[in-house]
Scaffold this active site. Structure first.
Site, PDB file in Angstrom:
ATOM      1  N   VAL A 233       0.849  -1.189   0.000  1.00 61.06           N
ATOM      2  CA  VAL A 233       0.000   0.000   0.000  1.00 61.06           C
ATOM      3  C   VAL A 233       0.892   1.248   0.000  1.00 61.06           C
ATOM      4  O   VAL A 233       0.608   2.239  -0.673  1.00 61.06           O
ATOM      5  CB  VAL A 233      -0.930  -0.002   1.232  1.00 61.06           C
ATOM      6  N   VAL A 236       2.134   2.402  -3.482  1.00 66.49           N
ATOM      7  CA  VAL A 236       1.173   3.170  -4.277  1.00 66.49           C
ATOM      8  C   VAL A 236       0.956   4.551  -3.666  1.00 66.49           C
ATOM      9  O   VAL A 236       0.831   5.552  -4.379  1.00 66.49           O
ATOM     10  CB  VAL A 236      -0.157   2.406  -4.390  1.00 66.49           C
ATOM     11  N   GLU A 237       0.924   4.608  -2.358  1.00 66.12           N
ATOM     12  CA  GLU A 237       0.660   5.881  -1.683  1.00 66.12           C
ATOM     13  C   GLU A 237       1.792   6.889  -1.870  1.00 66.12           C
ATOM     14  O   GLU A 237       1.546   8.058  -2.170  1.00 66.12           O
ATOM     15  CB  GLU A 237       0.447   5.640  -0.176  1.00 66.12           C
ATOM     16  N   SER A 238       3.020   6.459  -1.647  1.00 64.15           N
ATOM     17  CA  SER A 238       4.121   7.426  -1.547  1.00 64.15           C
ATOM     18  C   SER A 238       5.408   7.002  -2.226  1.00 64.15           C
ATOM     19  O   SER A 238       6.389   7.754  -2.182  1.00 64.15           O
ATOM     20  CB  SER A 238       4.437   7.655  -0.066  1.00 64.15           C
ATOM     21  N   TYR A 341      -7.101   2.668  -7.299  1.00 69.21           N
ATOM     22  CA  TYR A 341      -6.230   2.440  -6.147  1.00 69.21           C
ATOM     23  C   TYR A 341      -6.112   0.952  -5.788  1.00 69.21           C
ATOM     24  O   TYR A 341      -5.007   0.424  -5.640  1.00 69.21           O
ATOM     25  CB  TYR A 341      -6.804   3.233  -4.967  1.00 69.21           C
TER      26      TYR A 341
END
Length: 564
Positions: A233, A236-238, A341
């Site tokens: 996760v 994808v987030e950062s 997402y």
């Protein structure tokens, strides 16, 4: 023998310093006396020396030697300043000036030395002003765009995946041990193609960066009882960047907004933002994901809730009467970002489990060893870098939760320093003189002063002062109260204040200018702090070119809040 004319090259910041060659100068002088032709100033020339005559040995020119030595010390000072070693920089600057002053007859005894002296002083003065402007320790740490902001723009599912992508993904899922149920539908396969195509370089860099974070993430997730594959996760987030900051004001590896971060125990205040601490934020992310799964009973819906907020997902589920994310993805109940997402995370898990199968070559970032040192009160990180003998950016990189270039003033902070540097830093910090420990302005409130008035005089906002002192913005200040005033990185200089103070004039509150007699030990920085103004204002009002002042001299200061 070939002689070359002296050339000029640029050194320092915007200052032309002479790049002379004492060999070239000596050659012109010595050989001209023997009747030989030397190079012109526009290019090299060849000189033929009779074989019967020995080649004359050039005598070093003392002026050129002094200029070269001073230049070396100047460049060393600029390099040290660039690394944040301000004490070392000032020592090198002083040494450069001393070298020029030591020339026989003084720095003005030779035109070349005089020119180098003038340029050195100009360069040092400029650099000192820059260091003063950046020396507050209160400018917020730099951030960089979060990868999550680009998710909504990706063409997920717009192009059918190739049979090769499907076959390879199926083989990868069957061969690897996965603890998160993976769906190999068109959306996920499309994301796999994206990671192998237009996002290849980004994915490879992000996965390489994540290698130093993944062991800790997996350990925490295992302790919290959630799938360890949820570690991706953060990709994808950062892209595993602690300094990532999104348009939605989410921050850190796990992209928490401030309210959610505080909800899960992350401190967010004027001094620190633990959303940027990968260790603490990982624990918070694990608990949030665990709570979301408890709410939805499904990891795909939990991930959608992590992105969009649980309320948004619950309303969409209720409106479209479904408890299946993939069905919900086909409705208008979710934003495009959330629709993309979840499949992006599924695809990241598939590729990250076996990157070599997809031709990715990882170059993991080295995980620096560190130890923690308790630091009480606010100390500039550049001072700590001096103590540790390390670049200030290394200290900053080890402590990404610090929002300022200083440790917090109101607590003891466990600062990470490179392994082996702990004892030296502890000893150094313990022996720091008061002026080294406090590199921000303290102000004692006088009768009639308000937060807004102090803020205007200091070139900051009332909110910044309130946050620095943990005060309500509307609180009345009691006379005698000592507060912290964060100095702006680029001190505000009003146009009217730039005028030369040749004639006394009225200050904004109707009083005349203040005359301050300089006392032994006074500096422009301490005087500016005393009167709630800036070094640049003092220089403008008093026509000062540098920062050196003499005891006994009188400064003119325009301020509505003079202090005794």
């Amino acid at each position: 023998m070939t002689c070359y004319a002296p050339r000029t090259r640029s050194r320092g910041r915007g200052v032309q310093l002479p790049g002379r060659s004492w060999l070239g100068v000596a050659c012109v002088v010595a050989l001209a006396g023997l009747g030989f032709a030397c190079a012109s100033r526009t290019g090299p020339a060849h000189v033929t020396v009779p074989s019967s005559s020995p080649t004359p040995v050039p005598t070093p020119d003392p002026a050129d030697a002094v200029v070269a030595k001073a230049e070396a010390r100047l460049q060393a000072g600029l390099a040290a300043a660039g690394e944040g070693h301000l004490d070392r920089a000032r020592a090198e600057f002083d040494a450069a000036v001393d070298v020029l002053l030591s020339f026989p007859g003084g720095a003005l005894g030779d035109p070349r030395v005089a020119e180098a002296y003038r340029r050195t002083l100009d360069t040092v003065h400029l650099r000192e002003i820059e260091m003063l402007a950046a020396g507050d320790g209160f400018t917020e740490a730099r951030t960089e765009p979060a990868s999550i902001d680009a998710v909504a723009e990706l063409p997920v599912g717009e192009t059918p995946a190739s049979p090769e992508t499907m076959a390879r993904a199926v083989a990868a899922v069957e061969a690897e041990s996965l603890d998160l149920p993976i769906e190999l539908n068109e959306a996920v396969l499309s994301c796999i193609d994206l990671y192998q195509g237009r996002l290849r370089d980004w994915f490879e860099a992000a996965l390489s960066r994540g290698q130093k974070h993944l062991p800790h993430i997996r350990e925490v997730f295992a302790e919290e009882g959630i799938p360890q594959d949820l570690a991706y996760v953060a990709l994808v987030e950062s892209a595993f960047k602690p300094t990532a900051y999104s348009r939605a004001k989410a921050k850190g590896v796990w992209q928490f907004i401030s309210a959610t971060g505080k909800r899960y125990g992350l401190a967010v205040d004027w001094w620190v933002d633990e959303r940027g601490d990968p260790e603490k934020a990982t624990r918070a992310a694990a608990r949030y994901l665990k709570e979301l799964h408890g709410l939805f009973g499904d990891w795909n819906l939990a991930l959608a809730g992590y992105n969009a907020g649980e309320g948004k997902v619950l309303r969409a589920m209720k409106r479209y009467k479904t408890e299946d994310f993939w069905t919900l993805r086909g409705t208008r109940g979710l934003r495009r970002e959330t629709k993309n997402y979840v499949p992006l995370i599924h695809a990241a898990v598939v590729l990250a489990k076996a990157p070599e199968r997809y031709g990715f070559t990882l170059t993991p970032d080295e995980e620096p060893d560190f130890e923690r040192v308790p630091i009480e009160g606010a100390i500039d990180l550049r001072v700590i870098a001096e103590c540790a003998g390390e670049p200030v950016e290394d200290i900053r990189g080890l402590n990404p939760e610090l929002r300022r270039l200083a440790t917090p003033a109101d607590r003891t902070f466990a600062l990470r320093v490179p392994a082996g540097r702990g004892p030296a830093v502890s000893e150094c910090v313990a022996s720091l003189p008061p002026e080294k420990r406090v590199n921000f302005r303290r102000h004692v409130v006088r009768r009639g002063q308000t937060l807004a008035g102090i803020a205007r005089a200091s070139g900051v906002t009332a909110r910044e002062i309130a946050e620095a002192n943990k005060l309500p913005a509307a609180r009345r200040l009691r006379p005698g109260t000592e507060i912290i005033i964060p100095i702006p990185a680029k001190p505000r200089v009003a146009a009217v204040r730039r005028e030369a103070a040749a004639e006394p004039r009225e200050s904004p509150d109707g009083r005349g200018p203040v005359r301050h007699r300089i006392q032994p030990g006074d500096t422009l920085v301490s005087i500016a702090a005393q009167y709630g103004t800036t070094v640049r204002d003092l220089q403008a009002w008093n026509r000062l070119r540098g920062t050196r002042i003499a005891a006994g001299a009188v400064l003119t200061i325009y301020t509505g809040t003079p202090q005794d």
